[in-house]
Write an enzyme that holds these catalytic residues in place. Structure first.
Site, mmCIF file in Angstrom:
data_model
loop_
_atom_site.group_PDB
_atom_site.id
_atom_site.type_symbol
_atom_site.label_atom_id
_atom_site.label_comp_id
_atom_site.label_asym_id
_atom_site.label_seq_id
_atom_site.Cartn_x
_atom_site.Cartn_y
_atom_site.Cartn_z
ATOM 1 C CG HIS A 262 -2.096 0.899 1.058
ATOM 2 N ND1 HIS A 262 -2.037 2.254 1.281
ATOM 3 C CD2 HIS A 262 -3.355 0.631 0.644
ATOM 4 C CE1 HIS A 262 -3.220 2.773 1.018
ATOM 5 N NE2 HIS A 262 -4.046 1.814 0.633
ATOM 6 C CG ASP A 313 -8.262 -4.360 -3.471
ATOM 7 O OD1 ASP A 313 -9.483 -4.183 -3.439
ATOM 8 O OD2 ASP A 313 -7.453 -3.509 -3.898
HETATM 9 C C1 LIG Z 1 -7.819 -0.312 -2.931
HETATM 10 C C2 LIG Z 1 -6.398 -0.238 -3.324
HETATM 11 O O1 LIG Z 1 -6.097 0.424 -4.265
HETATM 12 S S1 LIG Z 1 -5.292 -1.037 -2.336
HETATM 13 C C3 LIG Z 1 -3.968 -1.437 -3.468
HETATM 14 C C4 LIG Z 1 -4.394 -2.481 -4.452
HETATM 15 N N1 LIG Z 1 -3.303 -2.878 -5.347
HETATM 16 C C5 LIG Z 1 -2.658 -4.051 -5.221
HETATM 17 O O2 LIG Z 1 -2.919 -4.853 -4.323
HETATM 18 C C6 LIG Z 1 -1.634 -4.342 -6.278
HETATM 19 C C7 LIG Z 1 -0.341 -4.877 -5.681
HETATM 20 N N2 LIG Z 1 0.334 -3.835 -4.935
HETATM 21 C C8 LIG Z 1 1.081 -2.885 -5.569
HETATM 22 O O3 LIG Z 1 1.260 -2.907 -6.790
HETATM 23 C C9 LIG Z 1 1.689 -1.776 -4.735
HETATM 24 O O4 LIG Z 1 1.953 -2.218 -3.424
HETATM 25 C C10 LIG Z 1 0.778 -0.526 -4.679
HETATM 26 C C11 LIG Z 1 0.381 -0.106 -6.101
HETATM 27 C C12 LIG Z 1 -0.482 -0.828 -3.888
HETATM 28 C C13 LIG Z 1 1.516 0.618 -3.993
HETATM 29 O O5 LIG Z 1 2.509 0.991 -4.867
HETATM 30 P P1 LIG Z 1 3.762 1.913 -4.527
HETATM 31 O O6 LIG Z 1 3.576 2.659 -3.273
HETATM 32 O O7 LIG Z 1 4.037 2.684 -5.775
HETATM 33 O O8 LIG Z 1 4.911 0.864 -4.273
HETATM 34 P P2 LIG Z 1 5.810 0.176 -5.398
HETATM 35 O O9 LIG Z 1 4.950 -0.508 -6.408
HETATM 36 O O10 LIG Z 1 6.787 1.178 -5.886
HETATM 37 O O11 LIG Z 1 6.499 -0.924 -4.502
HETATM 38 C C14 LIG Z 1 7.631 -0.684 -3.653
HETATM 39 C C15 LIG Z 1 8.457 -1.969 -3.583
HETATM 40 O O12 LIG Z 1 7.676 -3.011 -3.002
HETATM 41 C C16 LIG Z 1 7.433 -4.040 -3.942
HETATM 42 N N3 LIG Z 1 6.027 -4.399 -3.876
HETATM 43 C C17 LIG Z 1 4.983 -3.571 -3.577
HETATM 44 N N4 LIG Z 1 3.837 -4.259 -3.622
HETATM 45 C C18 LIG Z 1 4.166 -5.513 -3.953
HETATM 46 C C19 LIG Z 1 3.391 -6.670 -4.172
HETATM 47 N N5 LIG Z 1 2.062 -6.650 -4.047
HETATM 48 N N6 LIG Z 1 4.018 -7.805 -4.501
HETATM 49 C C20 LIG Z 1 5.372 -7.832 -4.630
HETATM 50 N N7 LIG Z 1 6.160 -6.754 -4.444
HETATM 51 C C21 LIG Z 1 5.545 -5.619 -4.103
HETATM 52 C C22 LIG Z 1 7.749 -3.446 -5.304
HETATM 53 O O13 LIG Z 1 8.107 -4.420 -6.232
HETATM 54 C C23 LIG Z 1 8.849 -2.493 -4.965
HETATM 55 O O14 LIG Z 1 10.013 -3.222 -4.800
HETATM 56 P P3 LIG Z 1 11.439 -2.637 -5.291
HETATM 57 O O15 LIG Z 1 11.634 -1.382 -4.491
HETATM 58 O O16 LIG Z 1 12.392 -3.729 -4.994
HETATM 59 O O17 LIG Z 1 11.266 -2.352 -6.760
HETATM 60 O O1 LIG Z 2 -5.643 4.699 -0.740
HETATM 61 C C1 LIG Z 2 -5.217 4.070 -1.702
HETATM 62 O O2 LIG Z 2 -4.202 4.390 -2.361
HETATM 63 C C2 LIG Z 2 -5.905 2.848 -2.166
HETATM 64 C C3 LIG Z 2 -6.910 2.320 -1.199
HETATM 65 O O3 LIG Z 2 -6.594 1.651 -0.248
HETATM 66 C C4 LIG Z 2 -8.312 2.669 -1.414
HETATM 67 O O4 LIG Z 2 -8.631 3.411 -2.350
HETATM 68 O O5 LIG Z 2 -9.155 2.204 -0.630
#
Ligand SMILES: CC(=O)SCCNC(=O)CCNC(=O)[C@H](O)C(C)(C)COP(=O)(O)OP(=O)(O)OC[C@H]1O[C@@H](n2cnc3c(N)ncnc32)[C@H](O)[C@@H]1OP(=O)(O)O
Ligand SMILES: O=C([O-])CC(=O)C(=O)O
Length: 377
Positions: A262, A313
C-alpha cells in the site's frame, strides 16, 4: 515557482486540504470525519457512514431515517440505461458496462450541468442508488435472467443482494456485505478519488467525475486488485500447487502479488483486519474455509518474505467468493461502496474550487529543436 520535482507517483505529496477522511499510515488508522473505522465497522451502517461522509457529522435518528428514505427513493433507472445494459455484448465486463452506464446516466439527469452544492447532493443520492442497480441488472441480463425490481423497503446492502440474486438475503450475508461497504466507502486521496477531484476541479459535473473515477478504479494497482487476487487463488487451486511455492516463484519472476502493499499503510491496513475475520467466519458458516485457508498461507508467507501487508483487496476476494459473488463483480462492488466517498470529495471540491493543474519536469529534446521539413526527414 519551485523547480523541485515531486517524487514519482506523487508519493507523500499533500495535494489538497480535506475534512472527509484521515489516515495514519504508520499506526494503521483510518477514520471517516475523525471516527475510527473499527468503530464504524462494528456499530454503523453504510447509510449512516454515507451521511457522515457527505454531511460531516453523525445523523440523529430522524436525519438517518430521512436520509435512508431519500436514498431508497432514488432507486430508479431511466429505461434508456436499461436498454444500454441489454444492448452491450454479454461478454462485456461489468466494469466496462458500469463506466459506460454512469456516463449515460448524466444525459437523463435533470441536474446534469448544475454543480451547486444542493444539486451535487441530489445527484449523489441518485448515483449512490443507481450504481448498485446497474451492477445487479447487468449481471442478471448477461446470465439470461429476468430483472429483479428494486425493493425500496430494504437497506442499501440488502437491496443490492436482492436485485443480484432474486432472493431475500440472509441476515448474515446482509450484515457482512454492509460491513464490506462501510470499509470501502472512502480512503482520502486514493487514485480514483484524486481522478474524480481533478475532473470536478475543471467545474465538470459529478457524472463526469464519477465516470473518470470508475475508470481509475478498474486498474489492477487499485480496485482491480480484488479480482486479480481471486484469479491468483483460483490459479493456485486449479494447479493443485503449494501456495508458498507458487508465490515464491512469482517473487522469483519479479511479479507482484495482488492484494499486498500500500502506498500509505506501512502496517496492517485496518480494513484487512475485518475482511480477514469475515472471510474466515463466512467460510465456517458456509462449511468451506478453503479460500480463507489458502489466503492465510499466502499472507503469512508474503509478510515473512517481503514484509508486505495484505491490503483491503486481499481478503475481500475470499469474502465475496464465499458470499457467492462472481469474480468480475468484485471491482464494480468496490464502486457500489466508493461512490459515497467519491461524491463527498466532489461536493467538497466544488464547494471550494480551484483548478488542479500541476507542472511537469520537461525531459524532452532541448528547446528550440529544429523543425525539419517532411521531405528532408
Ligand atoms: C484499494 C487499493 O487500491 S489497495 C492497493 C491495491 N493494489 C494491489 O494490491 C496491487 C499490488 N500492490 C502494488 O502494486 C503496490 O503495493 C501498490 C500499487 C499498492 C503501492 O505501490 P507503490 O507505493 O508505488 O509501491 P511500489 O509498487 O513502488 O512498490 C515498492 C516496492 O515493493 C514491492 N512491492 C509492492 N507491492 C508488492 C506486491 N504486491 N508484490 C510484490 N512486491 C511488491 C515493489 O516491487 C517495490 O520493490 P522494489 O523497491 O524492490 O522495486
Ligand atoms: O488509498 C489508496 O491508495 C488505495 C486504497 O486503499 C483505497 O482506495 O481504498
Amino acid at each position: 515557482m519551485s523547480t523541485a520535482v515531486a517524487p514519482k507517483g506523487l508519493e507523500g505529496i499533500v495535494a489538497t486540504t480535506s475534512s472527509i477522511c484521515w489516515i495514519d499510515g504508520d499506526a494503521g488508522v483510518l477514520s471517516y470525519r475523525g471516527i475510527d473505522i473499527h468503530e464504524l465497522a462494528q456499530r454503523s451502517t453504510f447509510e449512516e457512514c454515507t451521511y457522515l461522509l457527505w454531511f460531516g457529522k453523525l445523523p440523529t435518528a430522524t436525519e438517518l431515517a430521512e436520509f435512508t428514505r431519500h436514498l431508497s427513493a432514488a432507486r430508479e433507472l431511466n429505461s434508456k440505461v436499461v436498454d444500454l445494459l441489454r444492448s452491450v455484448p454479454a461478454d462485456a465486463t461489468p466494469m466496462q458496462v458500469l463506466r459506460t452506464a454512469v456516463s449515460l446516466l448524466s444525459i437523463y439527469d435533470a441536474d446534469e450541468a448544475d454543480c451547486s452544492h444542493d444539486a451535487n447532493v441530489r445527484k449523489s443520492y441518485r448515483l449512490t442508488a443507481q450504481i448498485p442497480m446497474i451492477v445487479a441488472i447487468f449481471d442478471r441480463i448477461r446470465k439470461g435472467k429476468s430483472i429483479v425490481e428494486a425493493d425500496k423497503s430494504l437497506s442499501h446492502a440488502a437491496n443490492f443482494l436482492w436485485m443480484l440474486n432474486g432472493e431475500e438475503p440472509s441476515e448474515t450475508a446482509t450484515r457482512a456485505f454492509d460491513i464490506a461497504l462501510i470499509l470501502h466507502a472512502d480512503h482520502e486521496l486514493n487514485a480514483s478519488t484524486f481522478a474524480a477531484r481533478v475532473i470536478a476541479a475543471t467545474l465538470a459535473d459529478i457524472h463526469s467525475a464519477i465516470t473518470g473515477a470508475i475508470g481509475a478504479l478498474k486498474g489492477p494497482l487499485h480496485g482491480g486488485a480484488n479480482e486479480a487476487t481471486m484469479r491468483l487463488l483460483y490459479a493456485i487451486d486449479k494447479a493443485g500447487a503449494d501456495p508458498v511455492e507458487y508465490v515464491k516463484q512469482m517473487f522469483a519472476d519479479k511479479k507482484k502479488i495482488s492484494g499486498f502493499g500500500h502506498r500509505v499503510y506501512h502496517t496492517e491496513d485496518p480494513r484487512a483486519t475485518h475482511l480477514r475475520r469475515m472471510s474466515e467466519e463466512l467460510g465456517k458458516v458456509a462449511g468451506n474455509t478453503k479460500w480463507f485457508d489458502l489466503s492465510r498461507k499466502i499472507e503469512l508467507f508474503v509478510k515473512q518474505e517481503k514484509k508486505l501487508n495484505a491490503n483491503v483487496d486481499f481478503y475481500s476476494a475470499s469474502t465475496y467468493t464465499t458470499l457467492g459473488i462472481d469474480i468480475d463483480l468484485f471491482t464494480p462492488i468496490f464502486a457500489v461502496s466508493r461512490i459515497s466517498g467519491w461524491a463527498a470529495h466532489v461536493i467538497e471540491q466544488h464547494d471550494d474550487n480551484r483548478l488542479i493543474r500541476p507542472r511537469a519536469d520537461y525531459t524532452g529534446p532541448s528547446y528550440p529543436a529544429t523543425y525539419t521539413p517532411i521531405e528532408k526527414r
